[in-house]
Motif scaffolding. Structure first.
Motif, mmCIF file in Angstrom:
data_model
loop_
_atom_site.group_PDB
_atom_site.id
_atom_site.type_symbol
_atom_site.label_atom_id
_atom_site.label_comp_id
_atom_site.label_asym_id
_atom_site.label_seq_id
_atom_site.Cartn_x
_atom_site.Cartn_y
_atom_site.Cartn_z
ATOM 1 N N GLN A 165 0.913 -1.042 -0.082
ATOM 2 C CA GLN A 165 0.009 0.097 -0.029
ATOM 3 C C GLN A 165 0.807 1.166 -0.024
ATOM 4 O OE1 GLN A 165 -2.795 0.315 3.204
ATOM 5 N NE2 GLN A 165 -3.652 2.306 2.788
ATOM 6 N N ALA A 166 1.944 1.138 0.550
ATOM 7 C CA ALA A 166 2.867 2.364 0.974
ATOM 8 C C ALA A 166 3.581 2.674 -0.507
ATOM 9 C CB ALA A 166 3.881 2.124 1.951
ATOM 10 N N LYS A 167 3.690 1.819 -1.556
ATOM 11 C CA LYS A 167 4.239 1.928 -2.739
ATOM 12 C C LYS A 167 3.090 2.692 -3.761
ATOM 13 C CE LYS A 167 7.260 -1.905 -2.342
ATOM 14 N NZ LYS A 167 7.703 -3.438 -3.062
ATOM 15 N N LEU A 168 1.900 3.018 -3.295
ATOM 16 C CA LEU A 168 0.969 3.712 -4.402
ATOM 17 C C LEU A 168 1.313 4.980 -4.459
ATOM 18 C CD1 LEU A 168 -2.188 1.701 -3.235
ATOM 19 C CD2 LEU A 168 -1.201 1.177 -5.144
ATOM 20 N N GLY A 169 0.643 5.437 -5.656
ATOM 21 C CA GLY A 169 0.913 6.981 -5.897
ATOM 22 C C GLY A 169 1.038 7.308 -7.510
ATOM 23 N N SER A 170 1.396 6.462 -8.072
ATOM 24 C CA SER A 170 1.567 6.833 -9.597
ATOM 25 C C SER A 170 1.186 5.752 -10.341
ATOM 26 C CB SER A 170 3.374 6.797 -9.803
ATOM 27 O OG SER A 170 3.510 7.269 -11.043
ATOM 28 N N THR A 171 0.964 6.042 -11.600
ATOM 29 C CA THR A 171 0.679 5.310 -12.628
ATOM 30 C C THR A 171 1.671 4.606 -13.411
ATOM 31 O OG1 THR A 171 0.191 6.846 -14.308
ATOM 32 C CG2 THR A 171 -1.730 5.959 -13.200
ATOM 33 N N GLY A 172 2.900 5.293 -13.221
ATOM 34 C CA GLY A 172 4.218 4.590 -13.729
ATOM 35 C C GLY A 172 4.241 4.703 -15.209
ATOM 36 N N ARG A 173 5.081 3.711 -15.675
ATOM 37 C CA ARG A 173 5.295 3.632 -17.072
ATOM 38 C C ARG A 173 3.961 3.572 -17.931
ATOM 39 N NH1 ARG A 173 10.421 -0.572 -17.611
ATOM 40 N NH2 ARG A 173 8.524 -1.850 -17.168
ATOM 41 N N GLN A 174 2.995 3.042 -17.579
ATOM 42 C CA GLN A 174 1.722 3.100 -18.486
ATOM 43 C C GLN A 174 1.029 4.636 -18.329
ATOM 44 O OE1 GLN A 174 0.271 0.864 -20.280
ATOM 45 N NE2 GLN A 174 2.046 -0.624 -19.921
ATOM 46 N N GLY A 175 1.137 5.214 -17.316
ATOM 47 C CA GLY A 175 0.801 6.641 -17.527
ATOM 48 C C GLY A 175 1.796 7.495 -18.277
#
Length: 134
Positions: A104-114
């Motif tokens: 859960q703490a790693k969430l926050g971005s859509t990363g490479r797909q974003g």
């Protein structure tokens, strides 16, 4: 010549996807920060559903020269919907273990797909502005 109506529809969907990507990332941050599950689910549910409807709308675009863009958007829309849905599921159960809390703490971005969504949207916009549609 590309079908200008289909290209315009594709650009509109890509831009809408980019718009919703921002909301997805905002919700991911709130989920990471242990926001209220009920409020986040009420906010996220319509976004998840919209990404699904956008995927259906994409398949009405049949110009073979746009196929690569349609496929790319379809994949990124599916990813964004699944990511948000999975993050909401994680919030609902993360209290069960430290390992889930770490995820859960790693969430926050859509990363490479974003990033991919932004790139595809730029390419479609350039194509629409190039005068190849008619």
């Amino acid at each position: 010549m590309l079908d200008s109506g289909q290209l315009e529809r594709l650009l509109r969907l890509a831009q809408e996807g980019l718009y919703w990507k921002g909301d997805v990332e905002d919700l991911l941050v709130a989920i990471r920060d242990d926001g209220d599950l009920g409020q986040l689910a009420r906010a996220g549910g319509p976004i998840i559903s919209r990404f699904g409807r956008m995927r259906v709308e994409l398949h009405a675009i049949t110009d073979p020269r746009l196929c690569e863009y349609v496929d790319g958007l379809d994949e990124t829309f599916a990813y964004h919907a699944l990511l948000l849905n999975s993050a909401l599921d994680l919030l609902a159960v993360s209290w069960r273990s430290e390992r889930l809390r770490e995820q859960q703490a790693k969430l926050g971005s859509t990363g490479r797909q974003g990033e991919r969504l932004a790139r595809i949207t730029r390419e479609i916009k350039e194509l629409a502005g190039s005068g190849l549609a008619g």
